[in-house]
Write an enzyme that holds these catalytic residues in place. Structure first.
Site, PDB file in Angstrom:
ATOM      1  CG  ASN A  65      57.867  -4.025  86.220  1.00 56.67           C
ATOM      2  OD1 ASN A  65      56.680  -4.283  86.006  1.00 56.67           O
ATOM      3  ND2 ASN A  65      58.295  -3.639  87.390  1.00 56.67           N
ATOM      4  CD  GLU A 109      49.633  -4.781  94.422  1.00 59.34           C
ATOM      5  OE1 GLU A 109      50.729  -4.419  94.890  1.00 59.34           O
ATOM      6  OE2 GLU A 109      48.854  -5.527  95.044  1.00 59.34           O
TER       7      GLU A 109
HETATM    8  P1  NAP Z   1      53.296   3.608  84.264  1.00 57.98           P
HETATM    9  O1  NAP Z   1      53.921   4.624  83.388  1.00 57.98           O
HETATM   10  O2  NAP Z   1      52.417   4.065  85.357  1.00 57.98           O
HETATM   11  O3  NAP Z   1      52.518   2.631  83.263  1.00 57.98           O
HETATM   12  C1  NAP Z   1      51.806   1.526  83.714  1.00 57.98           C
HETATM   13  C2  NAP Z   1      50.599   1.304  82.830  1.00 57.98           C
HETATM   14  O4  NAP Z   1      49.766   2.454  82.906  1.00 57.98           O
HETATM   15  C3  NAP Z   1      50.946   1.108  81.353  1.00 57.98           C
HETATM   16  O5  NAP Z   1      50.066   0.144  80.816  1.00 57.98           O
HETATM   17  C4  NAP Z   1      50.655   2.469  80.768  1.00 57.98           C
HETATM   18  O6  NAP Z   1      50.279   2.431  79.411  1.00 57.98           O
HETATM   19  C5  NAP Z   1      49.467   2.892  81.605  1.00 57.98           C
HETATM   20  N1  NAP Z   1      49.214   4.332  81.616  1.00 57.98           N
HETATM   21  C6  NAP Z   1      50.117   5.334  81.626  1.00 57.98           C
HETATM   22  N2  NAP Z   1      49.455   6.526  81.627  1.00 57.98           N
HETATM   23  C7  NAP Z   1      48.128   6.250  81.622  1.00 57.98           C
HETATM   24  C8  NAP Z   1      46.937   7.059  81.613  1.00 57.98           C
HETATM   25  N3  NAP Z   1      46.974   8.394  81.638  1.00 57.98           N
HETATM   26  N4  NAP Z   1      45.751   6.424  81.594  1.00 57.98           N
HETATM   27  C9  NAP Z   1      45.669   5.080  81.558  1.00 57.98           C
HETATM   28  N5  NAP Z   1      46.762   4.269  81.571  1.00 57.98           N
HETATM   29  C10 NAP Z   1      47.975   4.856  81.604  1.00 57.98           C
HETATM   30  O7  NAP Z   1      54.362   2.679  84.951  1.00 57.98           O
HETATM   31  P2  NAP Z   1      55.561   1.904  84.273  1.00 57.98           P
HETATM   32  O8  NAP Z   1      56.681   2.840  84.105  1.00 57.98           O
HETATM   33  O9  NAP Z   1      55.087   1.149  83.087  1.00 57.98           O
HETATM   34  O10 NAP Z   1      55.868   0.786  85.381  1.00 57.98           O
HETATM   35  C11 NAP Z   1      56.774   0.980  86.382  1.00 57.98           C
HETATM   36  C12 NAP Z   1      56.073   1.339  87.678  1.00 57.98           C
HETATM   37  O11 NAP Z   1      55.222   0.275  88.062  1.00 57.98           O
HETATM   38  C13 NAP Z   1      57.054   1.491  88.804  1.00 57.98           C
HETATM   39  O12 NAP Z   1      56.714   2.588  89.586  1.00 57.98           O
HETATM   40  C14 NAP Z   1      56.884   0.197  89.589  1.00 57.98           C
HETATM   41  O13 NAP Z   1      57.262   0.280  90.933  1.00 57.98           O
HETATM   42  C15 NAP Z   1      55.443  -0.063  89.418  1.00 57.98           C
HETATM   43  N6  NAP Z   1      55.136  -1.483  89.654  1.00 57.98           N
HETATM   44  C16 NAP Z   1      54.481  -1.807  90.811  1.00 57.98           C
HETATM   45  C17 NAP Z   1      54.208  -3.123  91.092  1.00 57.98           C
HETATM   46  C18 NAP Z   1      53.501  -3.502  92.357  1.00 57.98           C
HETATM   47  O14 NAP Z   1      53.061  -4.644  92.452  1.00 57.98           O
HETATM   48  N7  NAP Z   1      53.354  -2.621  93.321  1.00 57.98           N
HETATM   49  C19 NAP Z   1      54.583  -4.129  90.191  1.00 57.98           C
HETATM   50  C20 NAP Z   1      55.250  -3.759  89.028  1.00 57.98           C
HETATM   51  C21 NAP Z   1      55.509  -2.412  88.775  1.00 57.98           C
HETATM   52  P3  NAP Z   1      51.281   2.799  78.213  1.00 57.98           P
HETATM   53  O15 NAP Z   1      52.308   1.742  78.182  1.00 57.98           O
HETATM   54  O16 NAP Z   1      50.383   2.755  77.022  1.00 57.98           O
HETATM   55  O17 NAP Z   1      51.828   4.151  78.508  1.00 57.98           O
END
Ligand code: NAP
Length: 480
Positions: A151, A252
């Protein structure tokens, strides 16, 4: 015309191709825009080993020398804002103006941390005996690894890489599979800036995400792991880091930000703030006002103004003129939003505007305002991650705070009031890492960004952000 971009991974200062590649899509029309290496555990180990080899020389440079190289990286990013913005928009769907804002925001961390590392002071501590002298020194932790979300494809990397490099750490990032091109553009500019081989590495993957994550979390050569993404994945990766090698971990994670509108608020300002917070990146930010709580006596007036403003938001591909709401990132995202809105409507919520997909394309959702939302509905309890603003009534300050805090998350919160005493009181009572008063946007490089409860561990940005990449070592001089 499409922006130019690199589509090979960047490991140990070399551009690495692969026969096995995955597709990167434009979320506005689902067209394939690039094929990027689908690397696995072996290439990740190579990147970690390269970062480990590069660490002693990078850490030994004076902070001022590292800052000069980082300044060159920052200048290159600022000089390339248009291309970076078009790339962010192409693979992530963001309107160009927002993407440009992200590119400048992302670059600002590189400038800030390069400068801030010059001030990574230790302390002298008054001794407990006449025969000793005590000091602390601050040292880079070592190889740092990161996994980032789609994002903010640029800023979520620099918010970690900049403090790491400034502190003297070397860095390996696995970008998200949806938006790897922006990460590779950052590597291209890092190379041009003279960042030495092995100091900044980008390992791309799609089918081997879990294997790459396992190496980054469990390798004994990696001393710090930082993750931004969903709470579920963050918990698993954080646990693996600690159980395997007791790494220092920053997380985060997800949010469920409340935005509170009190009867004494400037309602026009509250609507402006709610729109800025809720609808940025089509509602796909972790600090988005997920739910909007409005005091009874101004509920009708606020919902009328809010609905008028939301109905005017222009939806379309990120690169079209004047567009404010782009597509959602993928099919799963649009299905989730449709489902959550459908459930709310079936349980008694009313769509004052929107409520369904948008004609602009398969991944577009119409900006929506939902009235009559209750605490039990999923739109109040979970991150929506779409352009949907649920309105919930409250009768007084105590009830507003109770609803706001009734969640396992605690990232951001917003409140609109003209009463300064109430602003202080509520800011103190809200369980969130960041509270913004009378303002819907607050992120920048100088503030400590982060959450409490299940929204995470640690802070990024500000002086706190550098601490995450430094160890404090105590040194005792005896024998005086
Ligand atoms: P996500 O599904 O958790 O993915 C984030 C990252 O983790 C991606 O690079 C993804 O890789 C990787 N990932 C997923 N499964 C994994 C595993 N089993 N092992 C290692 N890496 C893995 O989250 P998202 O849907 O991309 O992002 C949205 C979330 O991020 C929301 O909940 C949002 O609130 C949160 N967010 C938080 C902040 C903050 O600062 N607190 C900032 C931005 C976003 P792949 O793409 O290869 O699956």
């Amino acid at each position: 015309m499409s922006p130019t971009f690199r589509s090979d991974a960047y490991i140990d200062g070399k551009w690495r191709a692969s026969a096995k590649r995955f597709d990167v899509f434009n979320p506005a029309n689902q067209e394939v825009i690039a094929h990027v290496p689908d690397f696995g555990a072996a290439e990740t180990e190579e990147a970690v080993a390269a970062a480990h080899r590069a660490f002693p020389a990078w850490a030994a440079k004076a902070a001022k020398e590292r800052a000069a190289i980082m300044r060159a990286w920052f200048d290159l990013m600022m000089g390339d804002l248009d291309r970076l913005a078009r790339l962010i928009s192409l693979e992530g769907g963001k309107p160009i103006a927002e993407a440009k804002g992200e590119a400048a925001y992302g670059a600002s961390f590189v400038e800030w941390f390069g400068e801030e590392a010059k001030r990574a002071y230790g302390r002298t501590i008054p001794s407990t005996t006449a025969t000793r002298r005590y000091v602390t020194i601050r040292q880079p932790i070592g190889v740092s690894a990161a996994i980032t979300p789609w994002n903010f494809p640029l800023a979520m990397i620099t918010r970690k890489a900049a403090p790491a490099l400034a502190a003297g750490c070397t860095f390996v990032v696995k970008p998200p599979s949806q938006t790897p091109l922006t990460a590779l553009a950052l590597a291209e500019l890092a190379e041009k800036a003279g960042i030495p081989a092995g100091v900044f590495n980008v390992v791309t993957t799609h089918d081997h995400t879990a294997d790459v994550g396992k190496v980054l979390c469990e390798s004994p050569l990696v001393r710090k792991f930082s993750f931004t993404g969903s709470t579920g994945i963050g918990k698993k990766l954080g646990a693996a880091c600690v159980a395997s090698t007791v790494k220092k971990v920053s997380l985060e994670l997800g949010g469920n930000a409340p935005l509170l509108v009190f009867a004494d608020a400037d309602l026009d300002l509250a609507v402006k703030g709610a729109i800025a917070s809720k609808f940025r990146n089509a509602g796909q930010t972790c600090v988005c006002a997920n739910r909007i709580l409005v005091e009874d006596s101004v509920y009708d007036a606020f919902s009328t103004k809010m609905t008028e403003a939301v109905a005017k938001l222009k939806v379309g591909p990120g690169d079209s003129d004047g567009v404010e709401i782009g597509p959602l990132i993928d099919q799963t995202a649009i299905e989730k939003v449709e489902q959550m809105v459908g459930e709310a409507l079936a349980s008694g919520a009313v769509a004052l505007t929107g409520g369904k997909k948008h004609a602009a394309g398969a991944q577009f959702f119409t900006p929506t305002v939902l009235a009559n939302v209750t605490r039990e509905m999923r739109v109040n309890q979970e991150e929506i991650f779409g352009p949907v603003a649920p309105l919930i009534r409250f009768k007084d300050e105590d009830e507003a705070v109770a609803i706001a805090n009734d969640t396992p998350f605690g990232l951001a919160a917003y409140l609109f009031t003209k009463d300064v005493n109430r602003a202080w009181r509520v800011a103190e009572r809200i369980e969130a890492g960041m509270v913004s008063i009378n303002d819907g946007i607050f992120s920048n490089e100088v503030i400590p960004f982060g959450g409490v409860k299940e929204s995470g561990l640690g802070r990024e940005g500000g002086v706190e952000g550098l601490d995450e990449y430094l160890e404090t070592k105590f040194v005792n001089f005896g024998g005086f």
